[in-house]
Design a protein around this motif. Structure first.
Motif, PDB file in Angstrom:
ATOM      1  N   THR A  73      -2.102   1.575  -7.313  1.00 53.84           N
ATOM      2  CA  THR A  73      -3.331   2.370  -7.385  1.00 53.84           C
ATOM      3  C   THR A  73      -3.350   3.532  -6.402  1.00 53.84           C
ATOM      4  OG1 THR A  73      -4.505   1.055  -5.728  1.00 53.84           O
ATOM      5  CG2 THR A  73      -4.619   0.298  -8.043  1.00 53.84           C
ATOM      6  N   ASN A  74      -2.476   3.505  -5.407  1.00 53.15           N
ATOM      7  CA  ASN A  74      -2.424   4.493  -4.330  1.00 53.15           C
ATOM      8  C   ASN A  74      -3.663   4.455  -3.432  1.00 53.15           C
ATOM      9  OD1 ASN A  74      -0.883   6.400  -2.915  1.00 53.15           O
ATOM     10  ND2 ASN A  74      -2.046   8.080  -3.819  1.00 53.15           N
ATOM     11  N   GLN A  75      -4.465   3.419  -3.542  1.00 47.60           N
ATOM     12  CA  GLN A  75      -5.622   3.281  -2.673  1.00 47.60           C
ATOM     13  C   GLN A  75      -5.208   2.592  -1.378  1.00 47.60           C
ATOM     14  OE1 GLN A  75      -8.486   1.135  -5.038  1.00 47.60           O
ATOM     15  NE2 GLN A  75      -9.267   3.021  -5.949  1.00 47.60           N
ATOM     16  N   ALA A  76      -5.912   2.927  -0.297  1.00 44.03           N
ATOM     17  CA  ALA A  76      -5.646   2.300   0.993  1.00 44.03           C
ATOM     18  C   ALA A  76      -5.937   0.809   0.906  1.00 44.03           C
ATOM     19  CB  ALA A  76      -6.503   2.939   2.072  1.00 44.03           C
ATOM     20  N   MET A  77      -5.091   0.020   1.564  1.00 41.47           N
ATOM     21  CA  MET A  77      -5.299  -1.420   1.608  1.00 41.47           C
ATOM     22  C   MET A  77      -4.647  -1.990   2.847  1.00 41.47           C
ATOM     23  SD  MET A  77      -2.900  -2.734  -1.479  1.00 41.47           S
ATOM     24  CE  MET A  77      -1.288  -3.376  -1.149  1.00 41.47           C
ATOM     25  N   ARG A 115      -0.732   2.141   1.467  1.00 43.36           N
ATOM     26  CA  ARG A 115      -1.319   2.473   0.176  1.00 43.36           C
ATOM     27  C   ARG A 115      -0.682   1.586  -0.894  1.00 43.36           C
ATOM     28  NH1 ARG A 115      -4.646   5.997   1.285  1.00 43.36           N
ATOM     29  NH2 ARG A 115      -5.246   7.041  -0.614  1.00 43.36           N
ATOM     30  N   SER A 116      -1.489   1.226  -1.856  1.00 42.25           N
ATOM     31  CA  SER A 116      -1.026   0.393  -2.955  1.00 42.25           C
ATOM     32  C   SER A 116       0.054   1.123  -3.747  1.00 42.25           C
ATOM     33  CB  SER A 116      -2.194   0.065  -3.882  1.00 42.25           C
ATOM     34  OG  SER A 116      -1.734  -0.412  -5.122  1.00 42.25           O
ATOM     35  N   GLU A 173      -2.174   4.203   7.216  1.00 40.38           N
ATOM     36  CA  GLU A 173      -2.668   3.157   6.336  1.00 40.38           C
ATOM     37  C   GLU A 173      -1.607   2.866   5.279  1.00 40.38           C
ATOM     38  OE1 GLU A 173      -5.162   6.218   3.470  1.00 40.38           O
ATOM     39  OE2 GLU A 173      -6.240   4.998   4.913  1.00 40.38           O
ATOM     40  N   GLU A 202      -4.458  -6.841  -1.734  1.00 42.52           N
ATOM     41  CA  GLU A 202      -5.854  -6.410  -1.756  1.00 42.52           C
ATOM     42  C   GLU A 202      -6.184  -5.454  -2.895  1.00 42.52           C
ATOM     43  OE1 GLU A 202      -7.227  -5.153   2.066  1.00 42.52           O
ATOM     44  OE2 GLU A 202      -7.421  -7.228   2.718  1.00 42.52           O
ATOM     45  N   ASP A 203      -5.174  -4.940  -3.583  1.00 42.71           N
ATOM     46  CA  ASP A 203      -5.444  -4.084  -4.736  1.00 42.71           C
ATOM     47  C   ASP A 203      -5.676  -4.905  -6.002  1.00 42.71           C
ATOM     48  OD1 ASP A 203      -2.850  -4.938  -5.201  1.00 42.71           O
ATOM     49  OD2 ASP A 203      -1.997  -2.939  -5.377  1.00 42.71           O
TER      50      ASP A 203
END
Length: 120
Positions: A70-74, A66-67, A64, A42-43
């Motif tokens: 990117t370290n963004q939640a996914m 994390r990528s 959650e 999803e990143d």
């Protein structure tokens, strides 16, 4: 001694522009290899399936995931990168587009995959 990239061409011939592009853009950020079983997460990044699945498994206890890039939640959803696999297969089948250790590894994996499909 400088550490070399795992997909670096060590033959006498320099990598082609296409090989350089392939290595620069599509190397899995976890394995540092061109994915043989590529998936999109999803990143938006292409990963080797087993590598990103292991990442999800090792981080599943968290609230959650994390990528790793990117370290963004996914969410741990994976989507087959079918066109990318076809693109790579075409490059490696042509014989001279990709050379060196990378080409040898991929061609061995392709032969193994074909044998497995024949026995099914």
């Amino acid at each position: 001694m400088a550490k070399r990239h795992p997909t670096e061409n060590t033959s006498d011939h320099p990598p082609s522009k296409m090989q350089k592009l392939l290595e620069d853009v599509y190397t899995c950020p976890i394995t540092l290899e061109i994915p043989f079983d590529p998936v999109f997460a999803e990143d938006g990044i292409v990963y080797e399936r087993f590598a990103i699945q292991s990442w999800f498994d090792s981080n599943s206890g968290d609230d959650e995931v994390r990528s790793p890039v990117t370290n963004q939640a996914m969410r741990p959803r994976l989507y087959p990168a079918i066109q990318f696999k076809k693109f790579c297969r075409t490059l490696f089948d042509e014989g001279d587009s990709v050379t060196g250790e990378l080409a040898v590894r991929w061609r061995n994996l392709l032969r193994h995959e074909e044998k497995c499909l024949q026995t099914q």
